[in-house]
Design a protein around this motif. Structure first.
Motif, PDB file in Angstrom:
ATOM      1  N   ALA A  27      31.627   2.530  29.164  1.00  8.01           N
ATOM      2  CA  ALA A  27      31.276   3.952  29.290  1.00  8.01           C
ATOM      3  C   ALA A  27      31.850   4.594  30.554  1.00  8.01           C
ATOM      4  N   LEU A  28      31.694   3.925  31.682  1.00  8.55           N
ATOM      5  CA  LEU A  28      32.166   4.525  32.939  1.00  8.55           C
ATOM      6  C   LEU A  28      33.691   4.623  32.984  1.00  8.55           C
ATOM      7  N   ALA A  29      34.355   3.610  32.464  1.00 13.75           N
ATOM      8  CA  ALA A  29      35.825   3.622  32.492  1.00 13.75           C
ATOM      9  C   ALA A  29      36.362   4.793  31.656  1.00 13.75           C
ATOM     10  N   TYR A  30      35.752   5.036  30.510  1.00 13.83           N
ATOM     11  CA  TYR A  30      36.213   6.173  29.695  1.00 13.83           C
ATOM     12  C   TYR A  30      35.895   7.506  30.370  1.00 13.83           C
ATOM     13  N   ASP A  31      34.775   7.551  31.084  1.00 15.41           N
ATOM     14  CA  ASP A  31      34.439   8.789  31.787  1.00 15.41           C
ATOM     15  C   ASP A  31      35.508   9.086  32.840  1.00 15.41           C
ATOM     16  N   GLU A  32      35.947   8.051  33.522  1.00 17.53           N
ATOM     17  CA  GLU A  32      36.967   8.249  34.562  1.00 17.53           C
ATOM     18  C   GLU A  32      38.323   8.604  33.950  1.00 17.53           C
ATOM     19  N   SER A  33      38.711   7.875  32.892  1.00 17.01           N
ATOM     20  CA  SER A  33      40.069   8.061  32.356  1.00 17.01           C
ATOM     21  C   SER A  33      40.155   9.291  31.438  1.00 17.01           C
ATOM     22  N   GLU A  34      39.031   9.695  30.868  1.00 18.22           N
ATOM     23  CA  GLU A  34      38.963  10.799  29.895  1.00 18.22           C
ATOM     24  C   GLU A  34      39.767  10.501  28.627  1.00 18.22           C
ATOM     25  N   GLU A  35      40.137   9.254  28.460  1.00 24.16           N
ATOM     26  CA  GLU A  35      40.902   8.859  27.270  1.00 24.16           C
ATOM     27  C   GLU A  35      39.988   8.894  26.040  1.00 24.16           C
ATOM     28  N   PHE A  36      40.515   9.246  24.895  1.00 25.45           N
ATOM     29  CA  PHE A  36      39.722   9.201  23.669  1.00 25.45           C
ATOM     30  C   PHE A  36      39.450   7.730  23.316  1.00 25.45           C
ATOM     31  N   PRO A  37      38.190   7.388  23.000  1.00 24.34           N
ATOM     32  CA  PRO A  37      37.858   5.967  22.781  1.00 24.34           C
ATOM     33  C   PRO A  37      38.268   5.464  21.387  1.00 24.34           C
ATOM     34  N   ILE A 157      36.366  23.633  20.878  1.00 22.39           N
ATOM     35  CA  ILE A 157      36.200  22.888  19.622  1.00 22.39           C
ATOM     36  C   ILE A 157      36.353  21.385  19.869  1.00 22.39           C
ATOM     37  N   GLY A 158      35.313  20.641  19.528  1.00 21.46           N
ATOM     38  CA  GLY A 158      35.354  19.185  19.675  1.00 21.46           C
ATOM     39  C   GLY A 158      36.503  18.615  18.852  1.00 21.46           C
ATOM     40  N   ASN A 159      37.294  17.745  19.469  1.00 22.47           N
ATOM     41  CA  ASN A 159      38.432  17.078  18.818  1.00 22.47           C
ATOM     42  C   ASN A 159      39.622  18.009  18.550  1.00 22.47           C
ATOM     43  N   ALA A 160      39.613  19.245  19.088  1.00 26.06           N
ATOM     44  CA  ALA A 160      40.656  20.220  18.723  1.00 26.06           C
ATOM     45  C   ALA A 160      42.067  19.672  18.913  1.00 26.06           C
ATOM     46  N   ASN A 161      42.265  18.953  20.000  1.00 25.53           N
ATOM     47  CA  ASN A 161      43.642  18.544  20.317  1.00 25.53           C
ATOM     48  C   ASN A 161      44.126  17.363  19.482  1.00 25.53           C
ATOM     49  N   ILE A 162      43.229  16.747  18.699  1.00 25.48           N
ATOM     50  CA  ILE A 162      43.659  15.601  17.886  1.00 25.48           C
ATOM     51  C   ILE A 162      43.270  15.751  16.414  1.00 25.48           C
ATOM     52  N   ALA A 163      42.685  16.906  16.057  1.00 23.47           N
ATOM     53  CA  ALA A 163      42.098  17.041  14.713  1.00 23.47           C
ATOM     54  C   ALA A 163      43.127  16.895  13.586  1.00 23.47           C
ATOM     55  N   ASP A 164      42.804  16.036  12.626  1.00 19.07           N
ATOM     56  CA  ASP A 164      43.614  15.925  11.409  1.00 19.07           C
ATOM     57  C   ASP A 164      43.107  16.913  10.363  1.00 19.07           C
ATOM     58  N   LEU A 165      41.789  17.082  10.343  1.00 17.92           N
ATOM     59  CA  LEU A 165      41.152  17.970   9.367  1.00 17.92           C
ATOM     60  C   LEU A 165      40.121  18.817  10.099  1.00 17.92           C
ATOM     61  N   CYS A 166      40.002  20.070   9.676  1.00 18.73           N
ATOM     62  CA  CYS A 166      39.070  20.952  10.382  1.00 18.73           C
ATOM     63  C   CYS A 166      38.435  21.930   9.397  1.00 18.73           C
ATOM     64  N   VAL A 167      37.130  22.118   9.509  1.00 19.70           N
ATOM     65  CA  VAL A 167      36.506  23.225   8.777  1.00 19.70           C
ATOM     66  C   VAL A 167      36.542  24.424   9.711  1.00 19.70           C
ATOM     67  N   CYS A 206      35.155  11.854  27.668  1.00 24.98           N
ATOM     68  CA  CYS A 206      36.137  11.191  26.786  1.00 24.98           C
ATOM     69  C   CYS A 206      36.089  11.740  25.369  1.00 24.98           C
ATOM     70  N   PHE A 207      35.130  12.604  25.079  1.00 31.00           N
ATOM     71  CA  PHE A 207      35.133  13.268  23.770  1.00 31.00           C
ATOM     72  C   PHE A 207      35.763  14.649  23.986  1.00 31.00           C
ATOM     73  N   PRO A 208      36.992  14.838  23.504  1.00 31.37           N
ATOM     74  CA  PRO A 208      37.730  16.038  23.906  1.00 31.37           C
ATOM     75  C   PRO A 208      37.217  17.321  23.256  1.00 31.37           C
ATOM     76  N   ALA A 209      37.395  18.422  23.957  1.00 26.25           N
ATOM     77  CA  ALA A 209      37.123  19.745  23.384  1.00 26.25           C
ATOM     78  C   ALA A 209      38.287  20.642  23.788  1.00 26.25           C
ATOM     79  N   GLY A 210      38.650  21.548  22.923  1.00 23.73           N
ATOM     80  CA  GLY A 210      39.803  22.374  23.252  1.00 23.73           C
ATOM     81  C   GLY A 210      39.947  23.583  22.359  1.00 23.73           C
ATOM     82  N   GLU A 211      41.175  24.060  22.304  1.00 21.07           N
ATOM     83  CA  GLU A 211      41.459  25.299  21.571  1.00 21.07           C
ATOM     84  C   GLU A 211      42.229  25.001  20.286  1.00 21.07           C
TER      85      GLU A 211
END
Ligand code: FAD
Length: 380
Positions: A27-37, A157-167, A206-211
């Motif tokens: 958990a802490l390592a992902y918080d620091e790196s901000e990488e998607f898990p 938007i959660g997952n915006a930068n990696i979304a494959d499908l979006c409502v 580490c859970f991304p949000a974006g535009e």
């Protein structure tokens, strides 16, 4: 992909082990790196944890009672909230598809959500100028031959930068507020669907949000969920369930923080005594425990109403309000109890403090939750 429903007790046990053995240590390592898990999401998908609440008919785990889902979410989030979000995000895409979509549409998208190579999904309502007031959204869906052309910008938007499908929620009747709001499934491959900038966050990192941007994005008619103008009522139904689930998320964070603070208070000594023996410390932790237990009862009550087919809008809002505020209080109390050690970047409690704050904001802020309960209590 599963062909039978989970046994709920077995699912809770599996989730608890996964949270303790897989999520908590990273958990802490992902918080620091901000990488998607991605690795942990894949592991969870292989165990069937990403789609545990989707219908068995679509390859899911068939845990459809909200009362069971909240127990699972609390366990998962005890391990780590943002990784838990990444694991369960597919459920937030599936919710409007189940609420508004036809069987054919559900069959088209949901089995894909149950695979071990689970797609990254999103649900896009919020815009730069429309957050709490979702009915003010301005993304347009213009009717054209064979479908619709979508134009507008979405934010947070959660997952915006990696979304494959979006409502995507858009309006077919600009200026009519909720009346024109309609939901569409948009695929990342659709021309005009642009993943935008990832936004830097205080917590839940580490859970991304974006535009997201829609630029003359054509979607065929069979991607519309429900009828034109049905999107807003569908959204409210989705929100009711999501708020109870989010309450469970807050409970997981709060329980983790309370466990940590209690363990520390029993061990740490000052002035020749355990700090747990100082009333200032023990009362703070008692206040946290009472808030968490109250919030859990409200969450279970809202879930039980939902499972009984009773209205539960106000109860869902009360549960989210109480649980998110309990989590913010408890994580603050944990940082305070650990003193300097709690403020260091290598301590989990400071991370949980930052993670917990998000739950007071998204899916309807605490002010909006009070507004929902006030309407039920006082009418308008
Ligand atoms: C990390 C993150 C992830 C998110 N993920 C998603 C997502 O996946 N999809 C999505 O669509 N959205 C998402 N959101 C958006 C989220 O739901 C909104 O941020 C939230 O609804 C608040 O909207 P706002 O930020 O525009 O605040 P505003 O609506 O501008 O509110 C600002 C302040 O005013 C208060 N306020 C507003 N109206 C009232 C009122 N009537 N009475 C009293 N107080 C009021 C609010 O409580 C708040 O304190 C996400 C947000 C964050 C931060």
């Amino acid at each position: 992909m599963s062909s039978t429903a989970w046994d709920v007790e077995e699912l809770i046990g599996t989730t608890r082990r996964f949270a303790r053995e897989v999520l908590r240590p990273v958990a802490l390592a992902y918080d620091e790196s901000e990488e998607f898990p991605a690795h942990e999401v894949r592991q969870a998908a292989e165990l069937g944890l990403t789609c545990y609440d989707l219908p068995v008919a679509y390859g899911g785990g068939g845990v459809e009672r909200l009362s069971d889902a909240v127990a699972v979410i609390e366990e998962l989030t005890w391990g780590d909230s943002p990784i838990a979000m990444a694991i369960t995000q597919v459920g937030f895409f599936a919710a409007p598809v189940l609420e508004l979509g036809t069987q054919e549409q559900q069959q088209r998208w949901l089995p894909r959500c149950s695979r071990s190579d689970v797609p990254a999904t999103a649900m896009a309502i919020t815009e730069p100028q429309a957050g709490s007031d979702a009915a003010a959204l301005t993304t347009t869906a213009d009717r054209v031959d064979g479908g619709y052309v979508l134009n507008g910008d979405k934010k947070f938007i959660g997952n915006a930068n990696i979304a494959d499908l979006c409502v995507v929620f858009a309006t077919v009747e600009p200026g009519s507020r909720s009346k024109g709001i309609t939901a569409f499934v948009v695929d990342q491959q659709d021309p005009g669907f642009e993943r935008g900038r990832r936004l830097p966050k205080t917590g839940s990192r580490c859970f991304p949000a974006g535009e997201l941007h829609l630029r003359d994005c054509f979607v065929p008619e069979d991607r519309r969920l429900g009828e034109e103008g049905q999107g807003f009522s569908g959204l409210l139904a989705v929100f009711d369930r999501a708020r109870v689930q989010l309450a469970a998320n807050s409970l997981g964070i709060a329980r983790a923080a309370l466990d940590e603070a209690v363990a520390y208070a029993r061990e740490r000594e000052a002035f020749g005594r355990r700090i747990a023996d100082f009333q200032a410390v023990s009362f703070r932790l008692v206040d946290a425990k009472v808030k968490v237990d109250q919030a859990r009862l409200l969450t279970r009550h809202a879930a039980a109403l939902a499972d009984a087919g009773e209205p539960f809008t106000s109860e869902a809002a009360a549960a989210k309000l109480a649980a998110s505020e309990a989590a913010v209080f408890t994580t603050w109390a944990a940082v305070q109890t650990l003193g300097g050690a709690g403020y260091l970047r290598d301590s989990l409690v400071q991370k949980w403090w930052r993670d917990a704050k998000l739950d007071e904001i998204w899916d309807g802020s605490s002010d909006i939750m009070r507004l929902v309960v006030a309407r039920s209590l006082l009418g308008r």
